[in-house]
Design a protein around this motif. Structure first.
Motif, PDB file in Angstrom:
ATOM      1  N   PHE A  32      30.211 -79.940  35.274  1.00 20.13           N
ATOM      2  CA  PHE A  32      31.145 -79.103  36.027  1.00 20.13           C
ATOM      3  C   PHE A  32      32.227 -79.992  36.615  1.00 20.13           C
ATOM      4  CE2 PHE A  32      27.524 -80.243  38.615  1.00 20.13           C
ATOM      5  CZ  PHE A  32      28.102 -80.788  39.757  1.00 20.13           C
ATOM      6  N   GLU A  33      33.299 -79.345  37.045  1.00 22.05           N
ATOM      7  CA  GLU A  33      34.408 -80.082  37.644  1.00 22.05           C
ATOM      8  C   GLU A  33      34.969 -79.301  38.815  1.00 22.05           C
ATOM      9  OE1 GLU A  33      37.161 -80.550  34.406  1.00 22.05           O
ATOM     10  OE2 GLU A  33      37.591 -78.418  34.296  1.00 22.05           O
ATOM     11  N   LEU A  34      35.672 -79.991  39.668  1.00 20.33           N
ATOM     12  CA  LEU A  34      36.308 -79.376  40.826  1.00 20.33           C
ATOM     13  C   LEU A  34      37.790 -79.257  40.508  1.00 20.33           C
ATOM     14  CD1 LEU A  34      36.068 -78.329  43.723  1.00 20.33           C
ATOM     15  CD2 LEU A  34      36.348 -80.685  44.514  1.00 20.33           C
ATOM     16  N   ARG A  35      38.300 -78.045  40.522  1.00 22.76           N
ATOM     17  CA  ARG A  35      39.707 -77.809  40.213  1.00 22.76           C
ATOM     18  C   ARG A  35      40.423 -77.200  41.405  1.00 22.76           C
ATOM     19  NH1 ARG A  35      39.158 -74.326  34.783  1.00 22.76           N
ATOM     20  NH2 ARG A  35      37.680 -75.667  33.701  1.00 22.76           N
ATOM     21  N   ASN A  36      41.710 -77.548  41.512  1.00 21.39           N
ATOM     22  CA  ASN A  36      42.591 -76.950  42.514  1.00 21.39           C
ATOM     23  C   ASN A  36      43.524 -76.021  41.757  1.00 21.39           C
ATOM     24  OD1 ASN A  36      44.235 -76.280  44.628  1.00 21.39           O
ATOM     25  ND2 ASN A  36      44.877 -78.362  45.102  1.00 21.39           N
ATOM     26  N   LEU A  37      43.190 -74.733  41.760  1.00 28.79           N
ATOM     27  CA  LEU A  37      43.960 -73.716  41.046  1.00 28.79           C
ATOM     28  C   LEU A  37      44.209 -72.514  41.943  1.00 28.79           C
ATOM     29  CD1 LEU A  37      41.916 -73.615  37.718  1.00 28.79           C
ATOM     30  CD2 LEU A  37      44.110 -74.714  38.051  1.00 28.79           C
ATOM     31  N   ALA A  38      45.282 -71.815  41.680  1.00 36.50           N
ATOM     32  CA  ALA A  38      45.583 -70.560  42.386  1.00 36.50           C
ATOM     33  C   ALA A  38      45.525 -70.723  43.900  1.00 36.50           C
ATOM     34  CB  ALA A  38      44.647 -69.452  41.922  1.00 36.50           C
ATOM     35  N   GLY A  39      46.003 -71.854  44.384  1.00 35.71           N
ATOM     36  CA  GLY A  39      46.066 -72.080  45.826  1.00 35.71           C
ATOM     37  C   GLY A  39      44.750 -72.428  46.483  1.00 35.71           C
ATOM     38  N   GLY A  40      43.765 -72.810  45.684  1.00 33.56           N
ATOM     39  CA  GLY A  40      42.480 -73.145  46.281  1.00 33.56           C
ATOM     40  C   GLY A  40      41.599 -73.953  45.356  1.00 33.56           C
ATOM     41  N   TRP A  41      40.457 -74.338  45.872  1.00 33.63           N
ATOM     42  CA  TRP A  41      39.491 -75.189  45.178  1.00 33.63           C
ATOM     43  C   TRP A  41      38.282 -74.369  44.755  1.00 33.63           C
ATOM     44  CZ3 TRP A  41      40.419 -80.370  44.313  1.00 33.63           C
ATOM     45  CH2 TRP A  41      41.518 -80.908  44.973  1.00 33.63           C
ATOM     46  N   ARG A  42      37.769 -74.724  43.578  1.00 34.34           N
ATOM     47  CA  ARG A  42      36.563 -74.054  43.096  1.00 34.34           C
ATOM     48  C   ARG A  42      35.899 -74.932  42.048  1.00 34.34           C
ATOM     49  NH1 ARG A  42      35.912 -68.734  39.558  1.00 34.34           N
ATOM     50  NH2 ARG A  42      33.697 -68.499  39.829  1.00 34.34           N
ATOM     51  N   ILE A  43      34.587 -74.814  41.930  1.00 30.35           N
ATOM     52  CA  ILE A  43      33.827 -75.542  40.918  1.00 30.35           C
ATOM     53  C   ILE A  43      33.794 -74.686  39.646  1.00 30.35           C
ATOM     54  CG2 ILE A  43      31.543 -76.396  40.294  1.00 30.35           C
ATOM     55  CD1 ILE A  43      31.160 -77.109  43.274  1.00 30.35           C
ATOM     56  N   TYR A  44      34.099 -75.321  38.515  1.00 27.58           N
ATOM     57  CA  TYR A  44      34.105 -74.654  37.213  1.00 27.58           C
ATOM     58  C   TYR A  44      33.271 -75.470  36.229  1.00 27.58           C
ATOM     59  CZ  TYR A  44      38.258 -72.153  38.912  1.00 27.58           C
ATOM     60  OH  TYR A  44      39.119 -71.384  39.631  1.00 27.58           O
ATOM     61  N   SER A  45      32.742 -74.812  35.218  1.00 27.12           N
ATOM     62  CA  SER A  45      32.078 -75.568  34.154  1.00 27.12           C
ATOM     63  C   SER A  45      33.166 -76.268  33.338  1.00 27.12           C
ATOM     64  CB  SER A  45      31.228 -74.663  33.275  1.00 27.12           C
ATOM     65  OG  SER A  45      32.012 -73.654  32.681  1.00 27.12           O
ATOM     66  N   ARG A  46      32.826 -77.415  32.778  1.00 33.30           N
ATOM     67  CA  ARG A  46      33.800 -78.172  31.986  1.00 33.30           C
ATOM     68  C   ARG A  46      34.099 -77.441  30.679  1.00 33.30           C
ATOM     69  NH1 ARG A  46      35.368 -82.841  33.988  1.00 33.30           N
ATOM     70  NH2 ARG A  46      34.011 -83.786  35.539  1.00 33.30           N
ATOM     71  N   PRO A  47      35.361 -77.423  30.273  1.00 33.98           N
ATOM     72  CA  PRO A  47      35.739 -76.755  29.027  1.00 33.98           C
ATOM     73  C   PRO A  47      34.963 -77.267  27.805  1.00 33.98           C
ATOM     74  CG  PRO A  47      37.702 -77.282  30.288  1.00 33.98           C
ATOM     75  CD  PRO A  47      36.535 -77.929  30.990  1.00 33.98           C
TER      76      PRO A  47
END
Length: 189
Positions: free
Chosen positions: A61-76
């Motif tokens: 997983f990775e931590l992304r800063n998208l859409a004005g905020g932070w969230r943990i996502y699975s890696r592509p």
């Protein structure tokens, strides 16, 4: 937060429960710490997850800063495995209770949970949650009189059933002896 590990743990705990990106300001408020400490902590977590921190490995997983905020996502790179896992859960058979509840929603939509419960004669809260999670039923606003949330079937429901629209659902009254036209279940009614 008194130590970096405590800050990072607290950030992870919050990030694990969010279902949409959350801003550093919101995180700072929730953790009652300055925003610059949150930003530093987020950058440290990102580096750790990416394997850039000393002794760290690349995570799934990775931590992304998208859409004005932070969230943990699975890696592509793991998208195919995640998709298989999620889709396997989607193809599991529905219980008899779920099928009955889905039929009531399909033929009485838009309809509230309370109305579905009244028609079925049992509490349908958990079944409705399952149907929403599976993408078969969705919230479609509130009843103007009662304020109750109303539900309808989704395009995914139609796709899975193999029909173009609700008018292609069979009339149910022939299967319910003694039901007259005024009380029969019809699509869109």
């Amino acid at each position: 937060m008194s130590d970096d590990d405590g800050l990072l743990s607290a950030l992870e705990a919050v990030l694990m429960v969010v279902d949409e990106p959350v801003s550093a300001v919101q995180l700072a408020s929730a953790l009652e710490i300055p925003e610059d400490e949150v930003e530093s902590g987020l950058q440290a977590l990102r580096a750790e997850y990416d394997g850039a921190a000393p002794g760290a490995r690349v995570r799934g997983f990775e931590l992304r800063n998208l859409a004005g905020g932070w969230r943990i996502y699975s890696r592509p790179v793991h998208a195919e495995a995640v998709q298989r896992f999620v889709m396997d859960g989607q193809t599991a058979r529905l219980t008899q209770a779920a099928l009955e509840t889905l039929a009531v929603v399909a033929y009485r939509q838009p309809v509230s949970r309370a109305r579905v419960s009244a028609i079925r004669g049992v509490n349908v809260d958990s079944v409705m949650k399952t149907l929403v999670q599976r993408g078969l039923v969705e919230d479609c606003g509130t009843d103007p009189e009662s304020g109750a949330i109303q539900y309808r079937t989704t395009a995914y429901f139609l796709e899975r059933l193999g029909v173009k629209d609700l008018s292609e659902l069979p009339a149910i009254s022939p299967y319910l002896p003694g039901l007259d036209e005024s009380t029969a279940f019809y699509p869109g009614v």
